[in-house]
Design a protein around this motif. Structure first.
Motif, PDB file in Angstrom:
ATOM      1  N   LEU A 199       0.839  -1.198   0.000  1.00 34.45           N
ATOM      2  CA  LEU A 199       0.000   0.000   0.000  1.00 34.45           C
ATOM      3  C   LEU A 199       0.876   1.251   0.000  1.00 34.45           C
ATOM      4  N   ASP A 200       0.243   2.394  -0.241  1.00 36.38           N
ATOM      5  CA  ASP A 200       1.045   3.612  -0.431  1.00 36.38           C
ATOM      6  C   ASP A 200       1.984   3.903   0.732  1.00 36.38           C
ATOM      7  N   ASN A 201       1.513   3.638   1.978  1.00 34.62           N
ATOM      8  CA  ASN A 201       2.342   4.007   3.134  1.00 34.62           C
ATOM      9  C   ASN A 201       3.574   3.118   3.321  1.00 34.62           C
ATOM     10  N   GLU A 202       3.649   1.997   2.596  1.00 35.07           N
ATOM     11  CA  GLU A 202       4.827   1.116   2.671  1.00 35.07           C
ATOM     12  C   GLU A 202       5.907   1.538   1.673  1.00 35.07           C
ATOM     13  N   ARG A 203       5.580   2.546   0.856  1.00 33.06           N
ATOM     14  CA  ARG A 203       6.456   2.978  -0.224  1.00 33.06           C
ATOM     15  C   ARG A 203       6.982   4.386   0.040  1.00 33.06           C
ATOM     16  N   PRO A 204       8.054   4.848  -0.606  1.00 29.06           N
ATOM     17  CA  PRO A 204       8.973   4.043  -1.393  1.00 29.06           C
ATOM     18  C   PRO A 204      10.025   3.368  -0.508  1.00 29.06           C
ATOM     19  N   ALA A 205      10.774   2.425  -1.145  1.00 29.22           N
ATOM     20  CA  ALA A 205      11.931   1.845  -0.458  1.00 29.22           C
ATOM     21  C   ALA A 205      12.950   2.958  -0.235  1.00 29.22           C
ATOM     22  N   HIS A 206      13.585   2.969   0.920  1.00 28.18           N
ATOM     23  CA  HIS A 206      14.582   3.994   1.208  1.00 28.18           C
ATOM     24  C   HIS A 206      15.602   3.440   2.209  1.00 28.18           C
ATOM     25  N   ARG A 207      16.803   3.970   2.125  1.00 28.52           N
ATOM     26  CA  ARG A 207      17.889   3.485   2.983  1.00 28.52           C
ATOM     27  C   ARG A 207      17.824   4.170   4.331  1.00 28.52           C
ATOM     28  N   VAL A 208      17.940   3.376   5.392  1.00 29.78           N
ATOM     29  CA  VAL A 208      17.932   3.930   6.744  1.00 29.78           C
ATOM     30  C   VAL A 208      19.184   3.442   7.464  1.00 29.78           C
ATOM     31  N   GLN A 209      19.873   4.377   8.087  1.00 25.61           N
ATOM     32  CA  GLN A 209      21.094   4.052   8.832  1.00 25.61           C
ATOM     33  C   GLN A 209      20.728   3.955  10.315  1.00 25.61           C
ATOM     34  N   LEU A 210      21.063   2.853  10.960  1.00 24.42           N
ATOM     35  CA  LEU A 210      20.735   2.705  12.378  1.00 24.42           C
ATOM     36  C   LEU A 210      21.987   2.368  13.180  1.00 24.42           C
ATOM     37  N   PRO A 211      22.118   2.941  14.376  1.00 17.59           N
ATOM     38  CA  PRO A 211      23.173   2.471  15.274  1.00 17.59           C
ATOM     39  C   PRO A 211      22.833   1.061  15.776  1.00 17.59           C
ATOM     40  N   ALA A 212      23.792   0.387  16.390  1.00 17.67           N
ATOM     41  CA  ALA A 212      23.539  -0.963  16.907  1.00 17.67           C
ATOM     42  C   ALA A 212      22.508  -0.910  18.038  1.00 17.67           C
ATOM     43  N   TYR A 213      21.706  -1.950  18.134  1.00 20.91           N
ATOM     44  CA  TYR A 213      20.705  -2.013  19.206  1.00 20.91           C
ATOM     45  C   TYR A 213      20.426  -3.479  19.540  1.00 20.91           C
ATOM     46  N   PHE A 214      19.851  -3.672  20.712  1.00 20.70           N
ATOM     47  CA  PHE A 214      19.352  -4.996  21.090  1.00 20.70           C
ATOM     48  C   PHE A 214      17.837  -4.994  20.940  1.00 20.70           C
ATOM     49  N   ILE A 215      17.313  -6.120  20.476  1.00 24.23           N
ATOM     50  CA  ILE A 215      15.857  -6.276  20.423  1.00 24.23           C
ATOM     51  C   ILE A 215      15.512  -7.634  21.040  1.00 24.23           C
ATOM     52  N   ASP A 216      14.408  -7.702  21.743  1.00 25.58           N
ATOM     53  CA  ASP A 216      14.003  -8.961  22.374  1.00 25.58           C
ATOM     54  C   ASP A 216      13.798 -10.036  21.312  1.00 25.58           C
ATOM     55  N   ALA A 217      14.259 -11.239  21.622  1.00 25.25           N
ATOM     56  CA  ALA A 217      14.117 -12.354  20.682  1.00 25.25           C
ATOM     57  C   ALA A 217      12.656 -12.782  20.536  1.00 25.25           C
ATOM     58  N   ALA A 218      11.808 -12.386  21.496  1.00 25.49           N
ATOM     59  CA  ALA A 218      10.383 -12.761  21.455  1.00 25.49           C
ATOM     60  C   ALA A 218       9.555 -11.613  22.027  1.00 25.49           C
ATOM     61  N   PRO A 219       8.256 -11.618  21.723  1.00 27.42           N
ATOM     62  CA  PRO A 219       7.396 -10.611  22.352  1.00 27.42           C
ATOM     63  C   PRO A 219       7.367 -10.790  23.878  1.00 27.42           C
ATOM     64  N   VAL A 220       7.028  -9.729  24.595  1.00 24.62           N
ATOM     65  CA  VAL A 220       6.895  -9.782  26.054  1.00 24.62           C
ATOM     66  C   VAL A 220       5.730 -10.724  26.396  1.00 24.62           C
ATOM     67  N   THR A 221       5.983 -11.628  27.338  1.00 26.56           N
ATOM     68  CA  THR A 221       4.990 -12.661  27.667  1.00 26.56           C
ATOM     69  C   THR A 221       4.083 -12.228  28.816  1.00 26.56           C
ATOM     70  N   ASN A 222       3.005 -12.973  28.970  1.00 28.25           N
ATOM     71  CA  ASN A 222       2.116 -12.765  30.120  1.00 28.25           C
ATOM     72  C   ASN A 222       2.872 -12.897  31.431  1.00 28.25           C
TER      73      ASN A 222
END
Ligand SMILES: [Fe+2]
Length: 445
Positions: A199-222
């Protein structure tokens, strides 16, 4: 299917794929609306939601507007009802008092429109016009109906009374998944130019530069979320943003929606049934403010939308962005909990085949994940096919959610797909995972 289809064989293939998607989607719509009686269909189960019969006829009306009238250039089936089913003209709370089509008439209307669409599909040339190239308008209408199927499922969750929907439980965990994953610093391609039904909001493709980060391997559980509750997280303004705390006070938030204390633990209501809360399932029915407070309490933060997408799509071996965490292939039941196949999130570790190359699990399916990012257009955004699809929602009001839920269909979910909602909403199937900055010495582990 990335180029305009001129080849006859390809066009026939596209025609049958569209026909199959339309049928599959309609079967879900009918299941959700035939599960209850007519009185239930016209009732409003929550001021946040439309009566199911409104969604039903609205789906048909959008199909008529875009396919029968716009693409097909045919005579209107019913132009007298356009205003009634215009989501911008009719706020949800007012919809039950409108002179809506009664259930039988709404069903007949949908069937008439669909017949004309099949007729159109038999003849349409998938030429270079943007609305028809690669069957875009048909794909948009399939996704629109699927999105309303998810909305109708959320209405079912708010409905009082005995259970009417049934589905087998999701798979049990097949892998142990815990902790965080380091995503190294560097650029990646966000969004898409090539996904034909994006859909329009997913476009256009563009390059994004990000610093290093940690992300949880799974969603937060109950289980993790219960620790936050037990630690007094709902009563400590330190963890909440200012608007979040104000909202928490105003409406008296004290646990996810649909939870109630049960002995020494918690129970939750799912589609008319009460169960003990299961600790290894992703938490669902929390608002953005709750997600943000939990993350602060845990010493973390919510990922930005770009961080979520890089974790989901970036392939470190090639530097390419994939369509999905597991590659470019369409989701199957082995990859993700999608399509209302199961009526709840799957326990963490249930989909090892759906993990990203870096080892991030369950990004697609299970629960929509709140991100820290406000809904805006990407650089170079162009509204298509109309401003009301996305552009009118850009600004400071809506937070982006990513990844789709168990209620989302695979046709309306991919690594680039963007959903948005108010930060106070939690009747949707929303959960989250956390992220945090990596210190420079951790960035090249
Ligand atoms: Fe709609």
């Amino acid at each position: 299917m990335t180029d305009v289809l001129t080849d006859r064989g390809d066009a026939e293939q596209l025609r049958s794929r569209i026909a199959a998607e339309l049928e599959r989607t309609r079967a879900r719509t009918l299941l959700l609306t035939e599960a209850v009686d007519d009185a239930d269909l016209v009732r409003q189960h929550s001021p946040l939601m439309s009566p199911l019969v409104w969604d039903l006829a609205h789906v048909g009306n959008q199909e008529e507007l875009w396919l029968v009238r716009d693409v097909g250039g045919r005579e209107p089936v019913r132009c007298d009802i356009d205003d009634l089913y215009d989501a911008f003209k009719q706020p949800r709370r007012d919809r039950p008092s409108l002179p809506l089509l009664p259930p039988a008439e709404a069903r007949a209307y949908l069937a008439t429109v669909r017949e004309k669409v099949h007729d159109l599909l038999d003849r349409v040339a998938f030429d270079s016009r943007r609305l028809v190239a690669d069957g875009f308008a048909f794909g948009m209408i399939v996704q629109h109906e699927q999105q309303h199927d998810e909305t109708m499922l959320a209405t079912h969750q708010l409905r009082a009374g005995p259970a009417v929907l049934h589905a087998p439980p999701p798979p049990e965990p097949a892998a142990r998944v815990a902790g965080e994953v380091l995503v190294p610093a560097g650029p990646f391609v966000m969004g898409t130019d090539t996904d034909p039904w994006a859909l329009d909001n997913e476009r256009p493709a563009h390059r994004v530069q990000l610093p290093a980060y940690f992300i949880d391997a799974a969603p937060v559980t109950n289980g993790a979320y219960r620790d936050f509750i037990a630690a007094g997280g709902y009563d400590d303004p330190r963890w909440w943003s200012e608007p979040g705390w104000r909202h928490r006070q105003e409406v008296g938030l004290s646990a996810p929606m649909h939870w109630r204390p049960d002995g020494d633990g918690w129970a939750y209501q799912r589609f008319g049934r009460w169960d003990r809360v299961r600790d290894d399932e992703p938490v669902v029915h929390v608002c953005f403010h709750e997600a943000q407070a939990y993350a602060a309490w845990a010493g973390k933060r919510l990922p930005t939308e770009a961080e979520w997408e890089k974790a989901a799509r970036w392939d470190p071996a090639t530097g390419r962005s994939r369509r999905y965490p597991w590659g470019d292939d369409e989701p199957t039941s082995a990859h993700a909990n999608l399509g209302q196949r199961h009526l709840r999130p799957a326990p963490v570790g249930a989909y090892p085949a759906g993990a990203s190359p870096l080892g991030v699990h369950q990004l697609i399916g299970d629960i929509w994940e709140w991100t820290a990012t406000l809904f805006r257009g990407y650089p170079g955004f162009a509204a298509f096919p109309y401003r009301e699809y996305s552009e009118v929602f850009f600004g400071d009001d809506y937070q982006v959610l990513r990844g789709g839920s168990f209620g989302t269909d695979g046709a309306a979910c991919r690594g680039t797909f963007r959903n948005w909602d108010y930060p106070i909403r939690r009747q949707i199937f929303s959960g989250f995972r956390c992220a945090r900055d990596a210190r420079p010495e951790q960035a090249h582990r």
